[in-house]
Design a protein around this motif. Structure first.
Motif, PDB file in Angstrom:
ATOM      1  N   GLN A  61      45.320  25.542  53.831  1.00 13.31           N
ATOM      2  CA  GLN A  61      45.210  26.946  54.188  1.00 13.31           C
ATOM      3  C   GLN A  61      43.897  27.215  54.888  1.00 13.31           C
ATOM      4  OE1 GLN A  61      47.426  29.336  52.378  1.00 13.31           O
ATOM      5  NE2 GLN A  61      46.194  31.158  52.107  1.00 13.31           N
ATOM      6  N   GLN A  62      42.836  26.650  54.323  1.00 11.00           N
ATOM      7  CA  GLN A  62      41.513  26.913  54.863  1.00 11.00           C
ATOM      8  C   GLN A  62      40.560  25.881  54.293  1.00 11.00           C
ATOM      9  OE1 GLN A  62      40.383  31.043  54.266  1.00 11.00           O
ATOM     10  NE2 GLN A  62      38.292  30.623  54.854  1.00 11.00           N
ATOM     11  N   ILE A  63      39.550  25.532  55.084  1.00 10.60           N
ATOM     12  CA  ILE A  63      38.509  24.653  54.548  1.00 10.60           C
ATOM     13  C   ILE A  63      37.234  25.465  54.459  1.00 10.60           C
ATOM     14  CG2 ILE A  63      37.163  22.552  54.927  1.00 10.60           C
ATOM     15  CD1 ILE A  63      39.574  21.347  56.299  1.00 10.60           C
ATOM     16  N   VAL A  64      36.723  25.641  53.242  1.00 14.91           N
ATOM     17  CA  VAL A  64      35.560  26.506  53.033  1.00 14.91           C
ATOM     18  C   VAL A  64      34.328  25.629  52.827  1.00 14.91           C
ATOM     19  CG1 VAL A  64      34.643  28.434  51.703  1.00 14.91           C
ATOM     20  CG2 VAL A  64      37.127  28.075  51.843  1.00 14.91           C
ATOM     21  N   PRO A  65      33.365  25.685  53.784  1.00 16.97           N
ATOM     22  CA  PRO A  65      32.134  24.922  53.556  1.00 16.97           C
ATOM     23  C   PRO A  65      31.269  25.642  52.518  1.00 16.97           C
ATOM     24  CG  PRO A  65      32.023  26.077  55.649  1.00 16.97           C
ATOM     25  CD  PRO A  65      33.347  26.420  55.049  1.00 16.97           C
ATOM     26  N   MET A  66      30.639  24.874  51.642  1.00 18.30           N
ATOM     27  CA  MET A  66      29.798  25.471  50.611  1.00 18.30           C
ATOM     28  C   MET A  66      28.364  25.510  51.127  1.00 18.30           C
ATOM     29  SD  MET A  66      31.765  26.070  47.993  1.00 18.30           S
ATOM     30  CE  MET A  66      33.043  26.559  49.132  1.00 18.30           C
TER      31      MET A  66
ATOM     32  N   ALA B  31      34.526  33.486  48.033  1.00 19.15           N
ATOM     33  CA  ALA B  31      35.077  33.014  49.310  1.00 19.15           C
ATOM     34  C   ALA B  31      36.293  32.120  49.079  1.00 19.15           C
ATOM     35  CB  ALA B  31      33.991  32.259  50.076  1.00 19.15           C
ATOM     36  N   VAL B  32      36.177  31.194  48.116  1.00 17.44           N
ATOM     37  CA  VAL B  32      37.296  30.290  47.840  1.00 17.44           C
ATOM     38  C   VAL B  32      38.471  31.081  47.274  1.00 17.44           C
ATOM     39  CG1 VAL B  32      38.057  28.347  46.417  1.00 17.44           C
ATOM     40  CG2 VAL B  32      35.810  28.296  47.489  1.00 17.44           C
ATOM     41  N   ARG B  33      38.125  32.044  46.430  1.00 21.71           N
ATOM     42  CA  ARG B  33      39.154  32.841  45.798  1.00 21.71           C
ATOM     43  C   ARG B  33      39.965  33.617  46.829  1.00 21.71           C
ATOM     44  NH1 ARG B  33      38.862  37.426  41.907  1.00 21.71           N
ATOM     45  NH2 ARG B  33      40.766  37.037  40.740  1.00 21.71           N
ATOM     46  N   GLU B  34      39.260  34.193  47.768  1.00 25.23           N
ATOM     47  CA  GLU B  34      39.939  34.950  48.826  1.00 25.23           C
ATOM     48  C   GLU B  34      40.803  34.030  49.676  1.00 25.23           C
ATOM     49  OE1 GLU B  34      36.903  37.149  50.825  1.00 25.23           O
ATOM     50  OE2 GLU B  34      36.797  38.665  49.232  1.00 25.23           O
ATOM     51  N   ALA B  35      40.288  32.831  49.937  1.00 23.91           N
ATOM     52  CA  ALA B  35      41.078  31.861  50.710  1.00 23.91           C
ATOM     53  C   ALA B  35      42.360  31.503  49.969  1.00 23.91           C
ATOM     54  CB  ALA B  35      40.253  30.614  50.982  1.00 23.91           C
ATOM     55  N   LEU B  36      42.235  31.364  48.662  1.00 25.02           N
ATOM     56  CA  LEU B  36      43.403  31.024  47.849  1.00 25.02           C
ATOM     57  C   LEU B  36      44.435  32.141  47.853  1.00 25.02           C
ATOM     58  CD1 LEU B  36      42.094  29.259  44.632  1.00 25.02           C
ATOM     59  CD2 LEU B  36      43.955  28.481  46.073  1.00 25.02           C
ATOM     60  N   HIS B  37      43.949  33.375  47.923  1.00 24.57           N
ATOM     61  CA  HIS B  37      44.871  34.507  47.908  1.00 24.57           C
ATOM     62  C   HIS B  37      45.311  34.901  49.310  1.00 24.57           C
ATOM     63  CE1 HIS B  37      44.750  35.446  43.615  1.00 24.57           C
ATOM     64  NE2 HIS B  37      43.533  34.941  43.656  1.00 24.57           N
TER      65      HIS B  37
ATOM     66  N   GLY C 281      43.496  34.997  52.244  1.00 25.39           N
ATOM     67  CA  GLY C 281      42.586  35.638  53.180  1.00 25.39           C
ATOM     68  C   GLY C 281      42.292  37.096  52.879  1.00 25.39           C
ATOM     69  N   SER C 282      43.103  37.749  52.030  1.00 18.97           N
ATOM     70  CA  SER C 282      42.846  39.157  51.746  1.00 18.97           C
ATOM     71  C   SER C 282      41.732  39.266  50.719  1.00 18.97           C
ATOM     72  CB  SER C 282      44.113  39.815  51.203  1.00 18.97           C
ATOM     73  OG  SER C 282      44.545  39.119  50.060  1.00 18.97           O
ATOM     74  N   PRO C 283      40.846  40.264  50.890  1.00 16.02           N
ATOM     75  CA  PRO C 283      39.754  40.414  49.931  1.00 16.02           C
ATOM     76  C   PRO C 283      40.319  40.677  48.541  1.00 16.02           C
ATOM     77  CG  PRO C 283      39.516  41.916  51.806  1.00 16.02           C
ATOM     78  CD  PRO C 283      40.872  41.292  51.902  1.00 16.02           C
ATOM     79  N   VAL C 284      39.667  40.102  47.557  1.00 24.77           N
ATOM     80  CA  VAL C 284      40.133  40.284  46.190  1.00 24.77           C
ATOM     81  C   VAL C 284      39.396  41.473  45.598  1.00 24.77           C
ATOM     82  CG1 VAL C 284      40.445  39.160  43.991  1.00 24.77           C
ATOM     83  CG2 VAL C 284      40.480  37.832  46.083  1.00 24.77           C
ATOM     84  N   ALA C 285      40.153  42.349  44.986  1.00 21.06           N
ATOM     85  CA  ALA C 285      39.603  43.623  44.545  1.00 21.06           C
ATOM     86  C   ALA C 285      38.505  43.473  43.505  1.00 21.06           C
ATOM     87  CB  ALA C 285      40.724  44.509  44.012  1.00 21.06           C
ATOM     88  N   SER C 286      38.793  42.749  42.445  1.00 19.59           N
ATOM     89  CA  SER C 286      37.844  42.699  41.334  1.00 19.59           C
ATOM     90  C   SER C 286      36.621  41.861  41.704  1.00 19.59           C
ATOM     91  CB  SER C 286      38.512  42.104  40.099  1.00 19.59           C
ATOM     92  OG  SER C 286      38.885  40.786  40.384  1.00 19.59           O
ATOM     93  N   GLY C 287      35.548  42.004  40.916  1.00 13.86           N
ATOM     94  CA  GLY C 287      34.311  41.287  41.179  1.00 13.86           C
ATOM     95  C   GLY C 287      34.481  39.790  40.944  1.00 13.86           C
ATOM     96  N   ALA C 288      33.530  39.061  41.448  1.00  7.61           N
ATOM     97  CA  ALA C 288      33.583  37.607  41.344  1.00  7.61           C
ATOM     98  C   ALA C 288      33.523  37.159  39.894  1.00  7.61           C
ATOM     99  CB  ALA C 288      32.425  36.994  42.113  1.00  7.61           C
ATOM    100  N   ARG C 289      32.943  38.015  39.056  1.00  5.09           N
ATOM    101  CA  ARG C 289      32.774  37.623  37.670  1.00  5.09           C
ATOM    102  C   ARG C 289      34.104  37.557  36.905  1.00  5.09           C
ATOM    103  NH1 ARG C 289      26.868  38.123  37.428  1.00  5.09           N
ATOM    104  NH2 ARG C 289      27.074  38.931  39.513  1.00  5.09           N
ATOM    105  N   GLY C 290      35.097  38.219  37.465  1.00  2.00           N
ATOM    106  CA  GLY C 290      36.393  38.224  36.776  1.00  2.00           C
ATOM    107  C   GLY C 290      37.234  36.998  37.107  1.00  2.00           C
ATOM    108  N   VAL C 291      36.597  36.038  37.733  1.00  2.00           N
ATOM    109  CA  VAL C 291      37.337  34.895  38.235  1.00  2.00           C
ATOM    110  C   VAL C 291      37.861  34.031  37.082  1.00  2.00           C
ATOM    111  CG1 VAL C 291      35.522  33.167  38.365  1.00  2.00           C
ATOM    112  CG2 VAL C 291      37.204  33.333  40.192  1.00  2.00           C
ATOM    113  N   GLU C 292      38.971  33.418  37.312  1.00  2.00           N
ATOM    114  CA  GLU C 292      39.463  32.518  36.271  1.00  2.00           C
ATOM    115  C   GLU C 292      38.568  31.291  36.200  1.00  2.00           C
ATOM    116  OE1 GLU C 292      42.800  29.946  38.652  1.00  2.00           O
ATOM    117  OE2 GLU C 292      43.451  31.738  37.557  1.00  2.00           O
TER     118      GLU C 292
END
Lengths: 276, 299
Positions: B246-251, B278-284, B286-297
């Protein structure tokens, strides 16, 4: 081992259980107690209730006969035991080799499957009269062959199952190491199959003794436990017949315990007791 | 490698690059090249397209994670690189060789989700297994095994059997075994997937240290976003049915991206959370994910 078990029990505060030592003692004492009670009841039936000695010899008279005929019992055990041992060894070796072939080439598996199924259902002793006449009345070979056939089946079936127990992750690993088939056999397949092979041999050990003994009922040279049991019974010496039966049980137990010991020795690993 | 083991965690990007270069005969050569790879599985219910048109290059010494939901073909892709399965179409090369030749030449070390230790062998004998299979003399074997067990912190457990070790320790033995022949490429299929969160973070830190020490390229399959972000130079985000990149995200973790600089503190830095997002959005998709990064699995 026992030390770690007891400390584990102490630290986790489990409900009170038997200490390992009590458990071990009980495991030995309980069956002995049952045996003594049964023998006592048996002796009681014969001496007090008055069941005829002719129908059911008392344990005391069986022991008496056992001691009186010890020399012939010992030589009979040796003869039957040798037949069973030769049969067990030959049958096990054949079983392991053929199972290896069947595991390696599926065509060998398909060719042998019906034969093994047939061997497994043949009442082995039914072959005894045939083999006795094939190899002559003074040969022990027929009996050894019968013990070998009887041992072969469980060893073959268990070994073949053992050869198929390698897990996908181990097979992937061996492929990743580019191991050749010899190396895979030596480092993975054989060690995986080892406990299964030993279980097969343990099952076969009792079968070998039983078949070697029963084969003697159908003629051939005298002197083994089976032929002595049938002769004694035929001459109405029931107590002596029972004494030979006791010797047969002892022989079967000896074989079983020897293979059990072999299993323990081969499968023994580092002294357990390390933290898990 | 010897100076890297004794050295501190100080950033040494130049040295790391040089270290990797000294191992590879041609420094410019990439570790893994995947070109137009498809993989179709024949099942009873029909064909399943596991991978579709995969292109990927992993540079020598680079740490690349494959991430995606179950069934996206990330493990399949790793198995193709390892030559444990064959691609339906396309080509794979490992250090310029076909993947089959690379496997025969033992160009990679491999670790799976299950440790896959042989239960009848001691820890030391398990680590020695690949060396034994490839005819390394027993004296060399012994010293190499001792060194490896020291590296994964299991020096005192050489004579134990696998069932006497915890899951994390078993996995460390498996990693030591994968490193036994000093491979330039390490393939790892969710090696920490069965571990609890605390052990997992510890193992990740150790893997970062070990991979920096050895300078090996790593292809790491995971389904944990923080794990991928913490470990990787690049994260390859895959999507399922059919498995595609889907996407390659450089760190870009901090000013200095050297692996040796990745310590526990990194997990609490702002850039770390930015990369997780960034990775989370790529996984979903490309759409921005609503909740904060802290809510990440977390797994």
């Amino acid at each position: 081992m026992s030390a770690t078990a007891s400390t584990a029990a102490a630290t986790t505060g489990r409900p009170k259980r038997m200490s390992p030592r009590t458990e071990a003692t009980l495991r030995v004492v309980a069956p002995i107690a049952v045996g003594v009670i049964v023998l006592g009841a048996w002796q009681f039936l014969v001496t007090v209730v008055g069941v005829s000695e002719y129908l059911l010899p008392s344990p005391a008279s069986i022991i008496e006969e056992f001691i009186a005929n010890w020399a012939s019992i010992a030589s009979a055990m040796l003869i039957t035991g040798t037949n069973a041992l030769i049969g067990l060894v030959v049958g096990s070796i054949l079983g392991i080799l053929l199972a290896a072939l069947a595991a390696r080439w599926s065509i060998a598996d398909r060719m042998s499957a019906p034969l093994i199924a047939a061997l497994a259902v043949v009442p082995i002793v039914a072959l005894a009269p045939v083999l006795n006449s094939m190899f002559g009345a003074d040969s022990q070979f027929g009996r050894q062959a019968i013990a070998a056939i009887a041992s072969f089946v469980p060893v073959f079936i268990n070994t073949l199952r053992g050869f198929r127990q390698t897990t996908p992750v181990h097979r992937d690993l061996m492929k990743a190491y580019a191991a050749n088939s010899q190396q895979v056999l030596r480092t993975l397949t054989l060690p995986t199959a080892r406990p299964f092979v030993l279980t097969g041999i343990r099952i076969a050990s009792s079968l070998a003794v039983i078949s070697a003994l029963v084969a003697e009922y159908f003629g051939g040279p005298r002197g083994g436990l089976g032929s002595l049991i049938s002769t004694s019974a035929a001459s109405s010496a029931y107590a002596r017949a029972w004494a030979y039966v006791v010797a047969s049980i002892a022989l079967g137990l000896l074989f079983y315990l020897a293979t059990l010991l072999l299993e323990r020795l081969v499968l023994r690993r580092a002294p357990s007791g390390g933290a898990r | 490698m010897s100076d890297a083991t004794t050295g501190s965690r100080a950033p040494r990007p130049a040295e790391t690059a040089q270290d990797a270069g000294s191992r590879a005969p041609r420094p410019a050569e990439s570790a893994v090249e995947v070109r137009g790879v498809d993989k179709v599985f024949e099942t009873r219910t029909g064909q399943v397209q596991a991978l579709d048109g995969i292109d990927l290059t992993v540079a020598a010494g680079e740490f690349v994670s494959l991430i995606g939901p179950s069934g996206c073909g990330k493990s399949t892709l790793m198995r193709l690189i390892a030559d444990l399965d064959d691609p339906t179409a396309g080509t794979l090369t490992v250090f310029g060789k076909s993947s089959r030749q690379a496997r025969l030449d033992q160009e990679y070390g491999i670790a799976f989700q299950q440790a896959g230790l042989l239960p009848w062998r001691t820890v030391a004998a398990n680590v020695a297994l690949p060396l034994e299979l490839h005819g390394v003399a027993s004296a060399d074997r012994r010293s190499r095994v001792a060194q490896l067990l020291e590296m994964v912190g299991l020096g005192d457990f050489a004579d134990r059997y696998p069932d006497q070790l915890s899951g994390g320790m078993q996995q460390r033995v498996a990693i030591a075994r994968a490193l036994a022949e000093q491979p330039r490429l390490l393939l790892m299929d969710e090696p920490f997937g069965a571990l609890d969160e605390m052990t997992r973070e510890k193992m990740q830190t150790e893997l970062v240290r070990i991979s920096a020490e050895t300078g090996a390229a790593v292809v790491f399959v995971t389904h944990s976003i923080p794990e991928a972000v913490f470990l990787s130079d690049r994260v390859v985000v895959m999507s399922p049915r059919p498995g595609r990149i889907q996407q390659i995200v450089p760190m870009r973790l901090g000013a200095d991206a050297a692996r040796a600089a990745r310590t526990e503190e990194l997990r609490e830095e702002r850039t770390f959370f930015d990369m997780v997002t960034a990775v989370r959005e790529a996984l979903h998709g490309g759409s921005p994910v609503a909740s904060g990064a802290r809510g990440v699995e977390t797994r």
